[in-house]
Design a protein around this motif. Structure first.
Motif, mmCIF file in Angstrom:
data_model
loop_
_atom_site.group_PDB
_atom_site.id
_atom_site.type_symbol
_atom_site.label_atom_id
_atom_site.label_comp_id
_atom_site.label_asym_id
_atom_site.label_seq_id
_atom_site.Cartn_x
_atom_site.Cartn_y
_atom_site.Cartn_z
ATOM 1 N N PRO A 117 -11.589 -9.609 -3.791
ATOM 2 C CA PRO A 117 -10.770 -10.101 -4.905
ATOM 3 C C PRO A 117 -10.360 -8.968 -5.833
ATOM 4 O O PRO A 117 -11.177 -8.107 -6.199
ATOM 5 N N GLY A 118 -9.091 -8.967 -6.168
ATOM 6 C CA GLY A 118 -8.576 -8.000 -7.139
ATOM 7 C C GLY A 118 -8.433 -6.589 -6.620
ATOM 8 O O GLY A 118 -8.020 -5.716 -7.337
ATOM 9 N N SER A 119 -8.794 -6.320 -5.378
ATOM 10 C CA SER A 119 -8.672 -4.946 -4.892
ATOM 11 C C SER A 119 -7.241 -4.639 -4.533
ATOM 12 O O SER A 119 -6.488 -5.497 -4.139
ATOM 13 N N ARG A 120 -6.897 -3.382 -4.710
ATOM 14 C CA ARG A 120 -5.552 -2.925 -4.332
ATOM 15 C C ARG A 120 -5.701 -1.866 -3.335
ATOM 16 O O ARG A 120 -5.897 -0.895 -3.150
ATOM 17 N N LYS A 124 -5.255 1.045 -10.448
ATOM 18 C CA LYS A 124 -6.606 0.489 -10.484
ATOM 19 C C LYS A 124 -6.624 -1.022 -10.279
ATOM 20 O O LYS A 124 -7.658 -1.580 -9.958
ATOM 21 N N GLY A 125 -5.511 -1.671 -10.466
ATOM 22 C CA GLY A 125 -5.461 -3.120 -10.295
ATOM 23 C C GLY A 125 -4.421 -3.723 -11.215
ATOM 24 O O GLY A 125 -3.780 -3.015 -11.983
ATOM 25 N N PRO A 126 -4.276 -5.014 -11.174
ATOM 26 C CA PRO A 126 -3.247 -5.649 -12.011
ATOM 27 C C PRO A 126 -3.484 -5.388 -13.498
ATOM 28 O O PRO A 126 -4.622 -5.360 -13.967
ATOM 29 N N LEU A 127 -2.394 -5.183 -14.219
ATOM 30 C CA LEU A 127 -2.465 -5.018 -15.663
ATOM 31 C C LEU A 127 -2.627 -6.387 -16.316
ATOM 32 O O LEU A 127 -2.142 -7.385 -15.790
ATOM 33 N N ASP A 128 -3.276 -6.391 -17.473
ATOM 34 C CA ASP A 128 -3.316 -7.654 -18.210
ATOM 35 C C ASP A 128 -1.911 -7.921 -18.750
ATOM 36 O O ASP A 128 -1.022 -7.064 -18.678
ATOM 37 N N GLU A 129 -1.715 -9.102 -19.289
ATOM 38 C CA GLU A 129 -0.374 -9.519 -19.715
ATOM 39 C C GLU A 129 0.234 -8.585 -20.754
ATOM 40 O O GLU A 129 1.406 -8.206 -20.665
ATOM 41 N N GLN A 159 0.826 -1.205 0.000
ATOM 42 C CA GLN A 159 0.000 0.000 0.000
ATOM 43 C C GLN A 159 0.864 1.260 0.000
ATOM 44 O O GLN A 159 0.528 2.243 -0.655
ATOM 45 N N GLU A 160 1.996 1.224 0.697
ATOM 46 C CA GLU A 160 2.893 2.381 0.708
ATOM 47 C C GLU A 160 3.419 2.673 -0.692
ATOM 48 O O GLU A 160 3.557 3.825 -1.089
ATOM 49 N N LYS A 161 3.703 1.626 -1.452
ATOM 50 C CA LYS A 161 4.188 1.806 -2.820
ATOM 51 C C LYS A 161 3.082 2.382 -3.715
ATOM 52 O O LYS A 161 3.338 3.243 -4.550
ATOM 53 N N LEU A 162 1.862 1.905 -3.518
ATOM 54 C CA LEU A 162 0.739 2.477 -4.269
ATOM 55 C C LEU A 162 0.565 3.954 -3.942
ATOM 56 O O LEU A 162 0.353 4.778 -4.834
ATOM 57 N N ASP A 163 0.673 4.279 -2.652
ATOM 58 C CA ASP A 163 0.555 5.680 -2.236
ATOM 59 C C ASP A 163 1.677 6.521 -2.835
ATOM 60 O O ASP A 163 1.451 7.651 -3.278
ATOM 61 N N ALA A 164 2.887 5.965 -2.855
ATOM 62 C CA ALA A 164 4.024 6.692 -3.424
ATOM 63 C C ALA A 164 3.818 6.929 -4.921
ATOM 64 O O ALA A 164 4.102 8.020 -5.436
ATOM 65 N N LEU A 165 3.301 5.928 -5.635
ATOM 66 C CA LEU A 165 3.038 6.090 -7.064
ATOM 67 C C LEU A 165 1.979 7.169 -7.287
ATOM 68 O O LEU A 165 2.127 8.024 -8.165
ATOM 69 N N GLU A 193 3.564 -3.913 -9.913
ATOM 70 C CA GLU A 193 2.996 -5.031 -10.676
ATOM 71 C C GLU A 193 3.616 -6.346 -10.244
ATOM 72 O O GLU A 193 2.929 -7.335 -10.055
ATOM 73 N N THR A 194 4.930 -6.355 -10.077
ATOM 74 C CA THR A 194 5.618 -7.576 -9.647
ATOM 75 C C THR A 194 5.174 -7.975 -8.244
ATOM 76 O O THR A 194 4.886 -9.139 -7.991
ATOM 77 N N LEU A 195 5.086 -7.005 -7.343
ATOM 78 C CA LEU A 195 4.611 -7.299 -5.987
ATOM 79 C C LEU A 195 3.156 -7.756 -6.007
ATOM 80 O O LEU A 195 2.776 -8.646 -5.245
ATOM 81 N N GLY A 196 2.356 -7.150 -6.870
ATOM 82 C CA GLY A 196 0.944 -7.502 -6.961
ATOM 83 C C GLY A 196 0.730 -8.938 -7.370
ATOM 84 O O GLY A 196 -0.220 -9.583 -6.947
ATOM 85 N N GLU A 197 1.632 -9.463 -8.197
ATOM 86 C CA GLU A 197 1.534 -10.859 -8.613
ATOM 87 C C GLU A 197 1.738 -11.796 -7.435
ATOM 88 O O GLU A 197 1.271 -12.922 -7.438
ATOM 89 N N LYS A 198 2.413 -11.315 -6.399
ATOM 90 C CA LYS A 198 2.702 -12.130 -5.222
ATOM 91 C C LYS A 198 1.658 -11.947 -4.124
ATOM 92 O O LYS A 198 1.685 -12.650 -3.131
ATOM 93 N N GLN A 199 0.749 -10.982 -4.297
ATOM 94 C CA GLN A 199 -0.260 -10.686 -3.281
ATOM 95 C C GLN A 199 -1.378 -11.722 -3.358
ATOM 96 O O GLN A 199 -1.749 -12.158 -4.437
ATOM 97 N N PRO A 200 -1.962 -12.090 -2.205
ATOM 98 C CA PRO A 200 -3.118 -12.969 -2.250
ATOM 99 C C PRO A 200 -4.266 -12.272 -2.974
ATOM 100 O O PRO A 200 -4.411 -11.059 -2.901
ATOM 101 N N SER A 201 -5.087 -13.042 -3.658
ATOM 102 C CA SER A 201 -6.162 -12.445 -4.453
ATOM 103 C C SER A 201 -7.218 -11.776 -3.600
ATOM 104 O O SER A 201 -7.969 -10.950 -4.077
ATOM 105 N N ASP A 202 -7.283 -12.095 -2.333
ATOM 106 C CA ASP A 202 -8.288 -11.454 -1.465
ATOM 107 C C ASP A 202 -7.677 -10.341 -0.657
ATOM 108 O O ASP A 202 -8.160 -9.996 0.421
#
Length: 116
Positions: A113-116, A51-56, A3-9, A99-108
């Motif tokens: 689901p999918g919330s950041r 807004k959430g994970p990017l598609d591939e 969340q800190e990284k999202l806030d920084a972005l 994005e890389t960290l998000g791939e490692k986050q649990p989906s809930d």
């Protein structure tokens, strides 16, 4: 930490929007990159990450974009433009890291689901 990284972005994006576009960089390409589109594309990818994970495909585009900055920054000989595009590059790098960290986050994450 995530969340800190999202806030920084988010903060970096606000700072970017407050920065005037470098004079003389509308129109000319540097290292075959349209400088207006480089900034706009980066902002768009960053907004997508917030807004959430990017598609591939967009994830690959973001990674490609981070590499482009190394060539472009080396070719800029204007002090303000270098500072401006370094900030834009740093946004792209942070977005790719998220994005890389998000791939490692649990989906809930954070309860839905999918919330950041």
């Amino acid at each position: 930490m995530f969340q800190e990284k999202l806030d920084a972005l988010s903060q970096m994006m606000a700072e970017h929007m407050a920065m005037p576009f470098p004079p003389g960089f509308r129109g000319p390409d540097i290292e075959d990159q349209d400088m207006v589109m480089l900034g706009a594309d980066t902002y768009g990818y960053c907004l997508g990450v917030l807004k959430g994970p990017l598609d591939e495909q967009r994830g690959r585009g973001l990674i490609r974009l981070t590499a482009v900055f190394e060539e472009v920054l080396a070719a800029i000989d204007d002090e303000y433009a270098t500072r401006y595009y370094t900030h834009v590059r740093d946004m792209a790098v942070l977005a790719a890291e998220i994005e890389t960290l998000g791939e490692k986050q649990p989906s809930d994450q954070e309860g839905s689901p999918g919330s950041r």
